[in-house]
Scaffold this active site. Sequence first.
Site, PDB file in Angstrom:
ATOM      1  N   GLY A 127      -8.348   9.272   9.151  1.00 34.17           N
ATOM      2  CA  GLY A 127      -8.573   9.339  10.390  1.00 34.17           C
ATOM      3  C   GLY A 127      -9.751  10.457  10.686  1.00 34.17           C
TER       4      GLY A 127
ATOM      5  N   ASN B 138      -9.677   2.035   9.442  1.00 30.38           N
ATOM      6  CA  ASN B 138      -9.200   1.676  10.332  1.00 30.38           C
ATOM      7  C   ASN B 138      -9.520   2.585  11.694  1.00 30.38           C
ATOM      8  OD1 ASN B 138      -5.404   1.016  11.340  1.00 30.38           O
ATOM      9  ND2 ASN B 138      -7.356   1.016  12.482  1.00 30.38           N
ATOM     10  N   THR B 139      -9.359   3.837  11.811  1.00 33.14           N
ATOM     11  CA  THR B 139      -9.775   4.540  12.849  1.00 33.14           C
ATOM     12  C   THR B 139     -11.024   4.325  13.389  1.00 33.14           C
ATOM     13  OG1 THR B 139      -8.183   6.041  12.230  1.00 33.14           O
ATOM     14  CG2 THR B 139      -9.727   6.809  13.898  1.00 33.14           C
TER      15      THR B 139
ATOM     16  N   LYS C 163       0.847  -1.230  -0.116  1.00 39.54           N
ATOM     17  CA  LYS C 163       0.136   0.012   0.240  1.00 39.54           C
ATOM     18  C   LYS C 163       0.757   1.187  -0.022  1.00 39.54           C
ATOM     19  CE  LYS C 163      -3.003   2.922   2.644  1.00 39.54           C
ATOM     20  NZ  LYS C 163      -3.984   3.064   4.051  1.00 39.54           N
TER      21      LYS C 163
ATOM     22  N   ALA D 130      -9.639   5.620   3.512  1.00 39.00           N
ATOM     23  CA  ALA D 130      -9.462   6.767   4.337  1.00 39.00           C
ATOM     24  C   ALA D 130     -10.463   7.513   4.465  1.00 39.00           C
ATOM     25  CB  ALA D 130      -8.202   7.519   3.932  1.00 39.00           C
ATOM     26  N   GLY D 131     -11.089   8.162   5.619  1.00 36.42           N
ATOM     27  CA  GLY D 131     -12.120   8.903   5.739  1.00 36.42           C
ATOM     28  C   GLY D 131     -13.381   8.333   6.078  1.00 36.42           C
TER      29      GLY D 131
END
Lengths: 65, 254
Positions: B154, B203-204, B93, B181-182
């Site tokens: 995040g 993830n977050t 990645k 992301a996001g």
Amino acid sequence: MKLTINGERRELDAATVAEALAALDMGDARVATALNGDFVPVSARADTALSPGDALEIVAPMQGG
Amino acid sequence: MPVFYGKHIASPLMLGTAQYPSPAILADAFRASNAGIATVSLRREAGGGQDFLRLIEGLGAAILPNTAGCHSVKEAVTTAQMARELLGTDWIKLEVIGHSDLLSPDVFALVEAAAELTAQGFKVFPYCTEDLSVAERLLRAGCEVLMPWGAPIGSGLGLNNPHGLRALRAAFPEVPLVVDAGIGRPSHAASAMELGYDAVLLNTAVAKAGDPVAMARAMAQAADAGRAAYLADPIEPREMAAPSTPVIGKAFLQ
């Protein structure tokens, strides 16, 4: 000799990358190495000589996104 | 289900491994969600790396190492080389960060690093923007998957530019696309999948939820539902109402 290992300046009795890992008790650990910003594969560790002031990075997989 | 570089993945959910309250909760989140891919980073070994390696290799997910935090082509390439040796995968990645507040991709360095890594035999998953010309250059550089951001890493803001993501999907119908992301909520994951994206990477939103395991499961269900909805060919929205109950046959009662 004086080396920078993972950002920390240390005195280490090692002439090669392989010897440095052994001196750090990481001879058998699954880690990857880079010397002065260049990747040093496992197969080249024993033949990659260290010079005073070299920066050695030793990394392992960690949490990531 | 997504196919990346010829490898079939059983889930459209790709999950990061950072920021969980504990390793046990991380493992439970993967079990609950059946995420098909786990992203990991490379960091200086300070004693925890060997245990973490055993943990992630036991998750049952394909491992996708990242170049998170790299700001230059050289750093990213060296990190990828180390990851390949350590994890025995040529998947990477590719993140080349351009701006430290937004963690937005440096698309110029990204294209350069992608070309270099492809030449070295890597299978590159570039974290990119939804810009069509950047996408085209990444494909030309050898990427066979694209991972545009939904919003800054995040942030949990969701899909900031649905129009751009839709345009990217339309421009490259054959290329596997991942919103990376996001994503903050399951509805964001479902929206991305409804646009025809092949997977979502987050993830977050899971790791920092009050109950990460329940959120991981909810994200997986949302991604599956969004994919199923895309395949079911949703109706087009319209401005005015259209009665769903037949008008013909209504009793005249006045």
